[in-house]
Design an enzyme around this catalytic site. Structure first.
Site, PDB file in Angstrom:
ATOM      1  N   THR A  96       0.865  -1.180   0.000  1.00 52.79           N
ATOM      2  CA  THR A  96       0.000   0.000   0.000  1.00 52.79           C
ATOM      3  C   THR A  96       0.899   1.226   0.000  1.00 52.79           C
ATOM      4  O   THR A  96       1.563   1.512   1.001  1.00 52.79           O
ATOM      5  CB  THR A  96      -0.927   0.014   1.233  1.00 52.79           C
ATOM      6  OG1 THR A  96      -1.799  -1.113   1.164  1.00 52.79           O
ATOM      7  CG2 THR A  96      -1.756   1.282   1.267  1.00 52.79           C
ATOM      8  N   LYS A 171      -7.468   1.828  -3.035  1.00 55.23           N
ATOM      9  CA  LYS A 171      -7.128   1.521  -1.643  1.00 55.23           C
ATOM     10  C   LYS A 171      -7.171   2.776  -0.783  1.00 55.23           C
ATOM     11  O   LYS A 171      -7.645   2.742   0.367  1.00 55.23           O
ATOM     12  CB  LYS A 171      -5.731   0.885  -1.582  1.00 55.23           C
ATOM     13  CG  LYS A 171      -5.227   0.565  -0.165  1.00 55.23           C
ATOM     14  CD  LYS A 171      -6.058  -0.495   0.517  1.00 55.23           C
ATOM     15  CE  LYS A 171      -5.589  -0.776   1.948  1.00 55.23           C
ATOM     16  NZ  LYS A 171      -4.316  -1.496   2.019  1.00 55.23           N
TER      17      LYS A 171
END
Length: 295
Positions: A96, A171
């Site tokens: 991420t 995300k």
């Protein structure tokens, strides 16, 4: 059987690699932690001595490292993935990170003829262990078609959300919502308690009413209603407060790139910053309930 190099065997990478092994694949893993490498070996994988050692034998390379800086470090340079991956290897980054870094690595991979996807996940450690992660995948349709069967061994949902970097964009939006939900739900439950309502009754009603949300139904921040939630384990992290702060900051950075203000998310980010500064970074992010309620 596909040979997969897995770079980054942390809290998420280790269970993800185990699920690839259960899927019948050969996994060569590399991590700076000797304990992580030993855990992979005990699960049936092979510990690599370097990135070059791992990726030089692999049909697929998966990376799961903390930040955009780390992603660039493992991909670039003489010792990096792009210098040692086999021609035709598929590259998957499940870290991420910021959208800019993701797109940069995509461009570098494309210049060298590699298919690549960014495929960050939602679900935290319990979902990684149960192979029920949600993958948000950015890249070309051809790269996604190659990646999907691999990702399905680790997740319950694999969605192609757009071009390079779109997985990271998705995300950022998803976790911004989760981060804010933890705070707003905490305020709601704290008010309910002060009004004399029982938490289980609040859960029973709201999960069937307009106030329902994932944070309440699956990750309730008060002990009792959801037995598997971190609130029933003294807020031991499924997803640590420090990681939520990282993701909230990534969402703020993404918003700035398009000139969009997110005042509620900005305030939520400040609250996570304060919580981490007070020493709660290692607790689950649902510990926000204790902070908001003052209990």
């Amino acid at each position: 059987m596909t040979t997969i190099a897995f770079i980054g065997l942390g809290h998420m990478g280790t269970p993800m690699s185990r699920n690839l092994l259960r899927g019948g694949h050969r996994v060569l893993g590399f991590d700076l932690s000797a304990d992580a490498l030993q855990a992979l070996s005990q699960a049936g994988g092979q510990a690599a001595t370097s990135i070059a050692h791992a990726v030089g034998q692999a049909d697929v390379v998966i990376t799961m490292v903390p930040t955009g800086t780390h992603v660039r470090q493992v991909y670039e340079g003489e010792a990096g993935i792009l210098a040692h991956a086999r021609p035709g290897a598929l590259l998957i980054d499940s870290s991420t990170i910021d959208v800019e870094s993701s797109r940069l690595v995509h461009d570098l991979a494309a210049q060298q003829g590699f298919d690549m996807v960014d495929a960050p996940v939602s679900g935290a450690v319990p979902a990684a262990e149960a192979a029920r992660l949600v993958f948000m995948v950015g890249g070309t349709a051809a790269a996604f078609e190659r990646a999907e069967p691999i990702l399905q061994h680790m997740g319950s949902s694999v969605v192609h959300v757009g071009a390079a970097g779109s997985g990271q964009s998705m995300k950022a939006c998803n976790n911004m919502m989760a981060g804010m939900s933890a705070i707003t739900l905490s305020e709601t439950l704290a008010l309910a308690r002060r009004l004399g309502l029982d938490e289980q009754k609040v859960y029973d009603v709201m999960t069937h009413a307009s106030g329902n949300c994932w944070m309440l139904q699956s990750y309730c921040p008060v002990p009792g209603p959801v037995p598997g939630a971190p609130s029933n384990r003294d807020y031991a992290p499924g997803f640590a407060m420090s990681l939520m702060l990282k993701d909230m900051r990534l969402a703020q950075a993404a918003a700035r790139t398009v000139g969009y203000e997110t005042p509620f998310a900005a305030r939520a980010t400040q609250m996570y910053e304060a919580a981490v500064a007070e020493g709660h970074g290692g607790r689950d992010f649902s510990y926000m309930y204790k902070i908001v309620s003052g209990e």
